[in-house]
Write an enzyme that holds these catalytic residues in place. Structure first.
Site, PDB file in Angstrom:
ATOM      1  CD  GLU A  16      56.995  66.811  79.531  1.00 12.47           C
ATOM      2  OE1 GLU A  16      56.674  67.951  79.145  1.00 12.47           O
ATOM      3  OE2 GLU A  16      56.966  66.476  80.733  1.00 12.47           O
ATOM      4  CD  GLU A  41      56.730  73.833  86.872  1.00 11.00           C
ATOM      5  OE1 GLU A  41      56.811  73.323  85.740  1.00 11.00           O
ATOM      6  OE2 GLU A  41      55.642  74.097  87.417  1.00 11.00           O
TER       7      GLU A  41
END
Lengths: 280, 408, 408, 280
Positions: free
Chosen positions: A57, A46
C-alpha cells in the site's frame, strides 16, 4: 465451486469496485461509509482488513490501516463488521496472508475462509500471496465456495500469468501501473497492454491503482476494462473528514457523490466501446 | 526456495518477476560462478573488505572459562561488521544483472552503511530507507551513508523503525522493479534472499572452519553467534552444519523479559526463535513475534541490530530440526558481557555480538573444550547506547560513568 | 641513535637509565628476536590486529587520475588506524622487560585508544595522559579507553593539547621509571623510540611492497603518506627507502596557511618538515615549529592527528637527504579529498589520511603510473569535525549538510 | 677554564641555592624577589629562563613558567633581567636546551653562552641535556669560562656517573628523588645513597627536589650535602602572592624570610656533622 456473486456483478455493464479499510476511522462511521458506497452504485465492495505491515500500500491506505488498527480493528471485529453491514452487493475481503493464516485454532487458511463464508463474504484479494503460494487458500475457498481474486501486475507475463489465471475466480485485479496503491492524476499506458495480454482469458478484468475521477474511470473502461477498482481516492475523503472533524453523515455524502461520479464515468466509457460492447 | 515448511515467496505480484529474475541470477552467478562472479566477489571481499578476518585465540576468556575460546573477528571487516559480506555480494550481483539503482532498508544503520559503502565502491546510485525514529537516534550512521553518496529517505509511517523501513523499501522496489535491486539486509525476505544472503555470509564459517583446523587440528565443539534476522548466525554456522560434532548456538536477544504484552502488541524481547510463532512476514514463512491475530509485534533489544520481529526461515528450520539450539540472554547480561570483553580482551564488541559472549559466560561449562564465538561487529556505533543503558543498571565491572552521564 | 644530525636523547637525567634499558631491550628483542619476541609480535598483529591489511586497487581514483592508484588499508587494522602496530609492539616489549605499568600520551585519542586496547589485550595496567581540551573534544575516544580499562588523566597545564600531554607523560615516566614503560605514540622522542616505532610500523611497507609485487609484478612509482609525527609515514616508507626508483612523498598539514604568527606563537599549520627549523623537542633533535627564540609554537590542522609541532628525526633526515620529498596540502584540500574518497571509493578516511589523497589530486601527473597511498586510518572518529569544518566552507562535492548543522 | 664563582660559593660552609623563574609573575616584581633571596642568604641563585615545554618540572614550576612567558619573558629579556639585577651572588641559568641552541644567528649553543658570559652569568643547569649530548655546550662553556652543572638522579650509576662527572663543573645537582620538581613533606632516603655514590668525586654536591623547610635543609646538610637547592617552596610564595594580589614588597619579605630559614637550617645541619666538617 466458486461463489457466482462476483462474476454476476460484472455481467451487465462495467462494474464499479470501491475499496475502504473496514473500521477507518472507527467502527460505526466505517459502516456508514461502506453503505454510502453501495448507495453510490458499487457493484462489488473490497473491504480492507488491516494488517500491521501493509507492504503493497501507498501512504493513503497505510494511514487508513493505522487509523483502523488504533480504533481496535481485529479479524474477529472485521467479521462482526461484515455482519453488521446493511448492503446488497458482494463483499471481498482484502487483507494480508498472515492474518488469514493465523486465524482460529489451527494454522492455515481454512478457519478464516470458513468464517468468511459464514458471514457472507464473497471472496478475497491477498496482495502478498502470489499464485505460487496460493494453493492452500485456493483449496479452502473452493471448499467454502468463495472466490480468490489475483492481482495481475504490468510485469506479469507468460507462464506466471497462466498459472494465476488457472487459479483465479470472480475477477482479476489488473494493476494499472507498477508500485503501490494510491490515487494519481495520470492513467498509465501499461493498462492497455495488460488488458491485451488478458484478452484470451475468460474472466472479468477490473483495473485498479490510481483511478481518481469519473474521467479516469471513463477512459479505463473505454479502453476495455470490465470494471474499475478505486481505493485511495475514496480513502482520501475519509482521511480528510477525520482530520477536519466532519460528521460521519457529511463524509458519507461525499463518498456517495464520488462513487456516483466514478460509476457514471465507467458507464460513459462502456458506451464508447459500443462496437465491441458484447463481451468476447 | 523452502526450508522445511519455512521460506517461500509471499510478495506482491509486481515483484514476482523481479524475484524470478533474481533467482535466476543467483543460480547462475552465485551458485555456478558464471562470468566469474564469485571470483570477483571474493577478490573484492579480500581487497576492499579486508578478508580473511582472523580467528583469534582469546587468552583471557579462555583462562576465565577453562576452555579454549576463539573469536571470529568480523569486527575487523570494512565498515565494522559482517554486514559488508552481504551488501558487497548483492550490489555486485545487481551490477551483473544490469540494474542501475540500489535500494536498501536499515534499522540502526549497519546494513545501510555497508550498502552505501558497497554502492560507492561499485559506483551504483543508492537510496536507503530508514525509520524517522532510527534516523534521529543514529545520526552518525546517517551521516556516514550520506558521505558515501547515498540518499537516506526517512520513513515516517508507523513507529518509524526497521519493520516499517523494510515495508517501505519493498514498496519502492515494487515501483521501480525494472531497474532497481533491493539489497535486503539479512537472511530474511522471499526466496532467493535467505539462501543468497547465507551464501554471501558463509565466507565467515568457511574461513573459520579452516582457521580452526590450522590452529587446533580439529573443529570447535561449539559455535556461538547472536541472532536477530540471522545473517551473521547463518554465516557463522553454514559450513559447520554438516559437522555433527559441532554444537551450534543461536543467541537471541532476551531483552527485558521473554513475556509478551499481547494487548499493547509489544514483545519486550527479539527472541523470535524462542518465543515466536510460525507466520508470514516480509515475504517468507518463518518464526515471528506476533499477537494472536497475526499482527506483528514491536520487538525490543538493548541492541538495535537484533531488534526485529522475524528471523531467517532457514534458521527457524534448523532449530526445528534440532541442528541449531536457540537460546537467549537478557539485556543486562549482554551489557555486562560488552564491558567484560572490552576490558579483558581489548575489543569493544557490538552489543549484538555481546549477546554471544553473555551466553558463553552463563553456559561455558556445557560448551566443550573449544568454543568459537562469532564477533560479528565492533561496538563503536553503540557507545551512546552503552552509556545510557549502563547508567540505568548496576554493572559492577563497568568503568565509572560519572563523567559521561547523559551521553557525549 | 642519530639520523644524520637529528635524533639523540635529550631527556632528564632520571630517564637516561630507563632509556638505556629500553635501548638494550630494543636491540635484543626487536632487532635480534630474542625469546621469539618478534614472532609473538607478528602473531598477535595477525590474530588480534587483523594483519595483513590489504593493498587495494582503487578503481575510480585510478580512472580519475589516469594512473593505477593502490591503497594500503591500515584503516582496517583493529582500532581503525595504523596506531596499533606500534602500541601492541611496545606494550608487548614492556611485558618482556618485566614492566608492570604502561603510560601513554594521546592527542585526539587515536594512540591512546590503541594503547588501551593493547594493554587490555596483554593485561597491563595503563594510564593515558590527555589534554583537558582534547578530552572535552574527543569524548568518545576517552570513553573507549575507559571501556578498555585504562585510566585517562587530564592534563590541565598550558593549552591542554598533545604537546602538554607528552610533557606530562614524560614527567610520570621520570617519576615511575622503575616499573613503568612509556608507550610513545609516534617516531618521535629520544632514541630508541624513533627507530623502534619505525620498526614496529614498517610492517606496513613490508606487506605493501610484497603485495605490490604480487599485483603489479613491480614496485610503485610513488608512495604517498601523510606526516604528522610521522609514524605512518615511516611505516609506509621504511621498506621502500632502498628502492631508488620509488618516490616517497610525506604530505604535511598545510593547515590554513604556511605563514607563521611569531608574536602569537602560533603556526596555522603542522608542516614541521616544510616550514620548521632544526631544534630539540621531546627528547630529540629534529625539525620543529618554533619561534625565533626556540619556544615551541602551537600548531594547527583540521586533522587533530597531524597537529603536532615536531616530526620524527629520521624523516627530517630523509628529507634533508632528498630521499623523501616533503610536501603539504591545506585544510580545504584535505577536507575535499575526504569527501571525494568517501563518495567514490566507499571508504571514509581519517582526516589525516585525506591529506595524502589531496596531494594525489593536486599532483597526480607527477607521480608516475603506479601510486601507492597509505590509507592510515578510518574517519569515523572525525565525523563531528567534518560536519563543523565542512559547514565553514564551500565544498561542492560535499553532501547537503543542512540536516547536520551544529553536529549530531 | 671554568668560572670559579660557583666552587667558591660552596667553599665556606653549606651553600643555599634558591631557584626562581625569571620574570614570574612580571619583570619588575621578579627582580625584587631575586634580590630578596640574595638578602636572605643565597650563596648561588638559579634563575629559570622559561621554556614552553618544561618536561622536568612539576606543577608549581610549570605554572611559574606560564606566568613568566605570558608576561613576555624571552631569552633577550632574560639577559637584560640578569643585567638589571642588583645582587652579589653568582647566578646560574636554568633552562632547556632548545632555547640555548636557537639563540643568535647561528644554531648551536655558542652565541647563548657568549651572551651569558657577557651579562655575568656563572653557569648553566639544563634539565633535558644529559652528559651524552652535552659536549657542544661544555665546549662553549669552557670557551667563555662558565660552569655546566649536571643533575645526578637516584638512578644515575656506574659509567654514566663517570661520564657526567668528567664534564661537570661548579657543583652537581643531586636530585633527591625520582620524578619532577616540587616541594614535598618527606625527604627521600635516596638522597643518602646518591651522596654515597658521589663521595669519590671532588665537586660540591647540592641536593634539590622537595626541600621545603629549614628542618629539611638541616637534615639534608647533616646527611652530607654541600648545599641545598630550593625551588618550588619559593615559587609557591610567588604564586600565592600573585593570586592574592599582594604587593611585591610583601611577597619579597616572605621570600627573604623563608630564605633565612632555609639558610639557617642548612647551617644547623652543617654544624651537626662537625666531625667530618672538613671536606674530603
Amino acid at each position: 465451486m466458486a461463489n457466482d456473486a462476483l462474476e454476476a456483478a460484472f455481467a451487465d455493464g462495467p462494474a464499479f469496485v470501491p475499496y475502504l479499510a473496514a473500521g477507518d476511522p472507527d467502527y460505526d462511521s466505517s459502516l456508514e461509509y461502506v453503505e454510502a458506497l453501495a448507495r453510490g452504485g458499487a457493484d462489488v465492495i473490497e473491504l480492507g482488513l488491516p494488517f500491521s505491515e501493509p507492504v503493497a500500500e501507498g501512504p493513503t491506505i497505510q494511514d487508513a490501516v493505522v487509523r483502523s488498527l488504533e480504533a481496535g480493528m481485529t479479524p474477529a471485529r472485521f467479521f462482526e463488521f461484515v455482519e453488521d453491514l446493511d448492503v446488497d452487493v458482494p463483499l471481498v475481503c482484502m487483507t494480508y496472508y498472515n492474518l488469514i493464516y493465523q486465524y482460529g485454532d489451527e494454522q492455515g487458511p481454512r478457519p478464516f475462509v470458513e468464517k468468511a463464508a459464514d458471514v457472507g463474504l464473497s471472496g478475497f484479494v491477498v496482495p502478498d500471496l502470489p499464485a505460487e503460494e496460493a494453493d492452500p487458500l485456493r483449496e479452502a475457498c473452493d471448499e467454502f465456495g468463495l472466490d480468490l481474486v489475483f492481482i495481475v501486475a504490468p510485469t506479469t507475463r507468460g507462464d506466471r500469468l497462466d498459472r494465476m489465471m488457472q487459479r483465479v475466480s470472480g475477477y482479476v485485479y489488473v494493476q494499472a501501473r507498477l508500485g503501490v496503491t494510491g490515487a494519481r492524476d495520470d492513467v498509465s499506458g501499461q493498462t492497455e497492454q495488460s488488458l491485451d495480454r488478458l484478452e484470451a482469458y475468460d474472466v472479468p478484468k477490473a483495473v485498479g491503482f490510481g483511478i481518481k475521477t469519473g474521467d479516469h474511470a471513463e477512459r479505463i473502461v473505454a479502453g476495455g476494462a470490465d470494471g474499475i477498482i478505486v481505493g485511495s481516492a475514496l480513502v482520501d475523503i475519509v482521511a480528510e473528514g477525520h482530520e477536519n472533524g466532519d460528521d460521519a453523515e457529511t463524509v458519507a455524502e461525499r463518498l456517495e457523490s464520488l462513487a456516483r461520479e466514478l460509476k457514471a464515468g465507467a458507464e460513459r466509457g462502456f458506451a464508447q466501446r459500443a462496437p465491441q460492447a458484447e463481451r468476447t | 526456495g523452502k526450508f522445511g515448511e519455512y521460506g517461500g515467496q509471499y510478495v506482491p505480484e509486481a515483484l514476482m518477476p523481479a524475484i524470478a529474475e533474481l533467482t535466476d541470477a543467483y543460480e547462475r552467478y552465485v551458485l555456478e560462478n558464471e562470468d566469474g562472479f564469485m571470483d570477483e566477489f571474493r577478490r573484492r571481499l579480500r581487497d576492499f573488505g579486508g578478508r580473511p578476518t582472523p580467528t583469534q585465540h582469546a587468552e583471557r576468556l579462555s583462562e576465565r572459562y577453562g576452555c579454549d575460546v576463539y573469536l571470529k573477528r568480523e569486527d575487523l571487516l570494512h565498515g565494522g561488521a559482517h554486514k559488508l559480506n552481504n551488501a558487497l555480494g548483492q550490489v555486485l550481483l545487481a551490477k551483473y544483472m544490469g540494474k542501475e539503482r540500489i535500494v536498501a532498508e536499515t534499522g540502526a544503520g549497519q546494513h545501510g552503511t555497508a550498502t552505501a559503502m558497497a554502492a560507492a565502491h561499485l559506483d551504483m546510485p543508492c537510496e536507503v530507507y530508514m525509520g524517522r525514529r532510527d534516523i534521529n537516534r543514529q545520526r552518525p550512521n546517517v551521516f556516514r551513508m550520506r558521505l558515501n553518496g547515498s540518499e537516506v529517505t526517512p520513513v515516517t509511517v508507523g513507529r518509524g523503525t526497521l519493520k516499517e523501513a523494510i515495508s517501505e523499501t519493498m514498496r519502492d522496489w515494487a515501483t521501480n522493479v525494472e531497474d532497481t535491486h533491493y539489497v535486503i539486509g539479512s537472511v530474511v525476505g522471499p526466496h532467493p534472499f535467505p539462501a543468497m544472503v547465507r551464501d554471501f555470509q558463509s565466507v565467515i564459517s568457511e574461513e573459520a572452519r579452516e582457521q580452526m583446523r590450522e590452529k587446533t587440528d580439529g573443529l570447535p565443539d561449539s559455535v556461538i553467534a547472536c541472532a536477530g534476522g540471522g545473517s551473521n548466525t547463518m554465516g557463522a554456522f553454514a559450513e559447520f552444519v554438516g559437522d555433527e560434532s559441532v554444537g551450534l548456538y543461536a543467541v537471541e536477544a532476551g531483552g527485558d523479559s521473554l513475556s509478551v504484552d499481547e494487548e499493547a502488541g509489544v514483545a519486550p524481547n527479539s527472541a523470535s526463535l524462542s518465543t515466536g510463532r510460525e507466520g508470514v512476514l516480509h515475504g517468507a514463512r518463518t518464526k515471528i513475534l506476533q499477537d494472536r491475530d497475526g499482527q506483528i509485534m514491536e520487538s525490543h533489544s538493548v541492541s538495535s541490530g537484533l531488534d526485529y520481529a522475524g528471523v531467517g526461515p532457514e534458521l527457524a528450520h534448523l532449530v526445528d530440526e534440532t541442528r541449531v539450539t536457540a537460546v537467549n540472554v537478557d539485556d543486562d547480561a549482554a551489557l555486562t558481557a560488552f564491558h567484560r570483553l572490552s576490558q579483558t580482551e581489548g575489543i569493544i564488541p557490538a552489543l549484538e555480538s555481546a549477546h554471544a559472549f553473555a551466553y558463553l559466560e552463563e553456559h561455558h561449562e556445557e560448551l566443550g573444550d573449544s568454543v568459537l564465538v562469532n564477533l560479528s561487529g565492533r561496538g563503536d556505533k553503540d557507545l551512546e547506547s552503552v552509556i545510557e543503558e549502563t547508567e540505568k543498571r548496576d554493572i559492577d565491572i563497568a568503568p565509572d560513568m560519572t563523567e559521561f552521564a547523559g551521553g557525549f
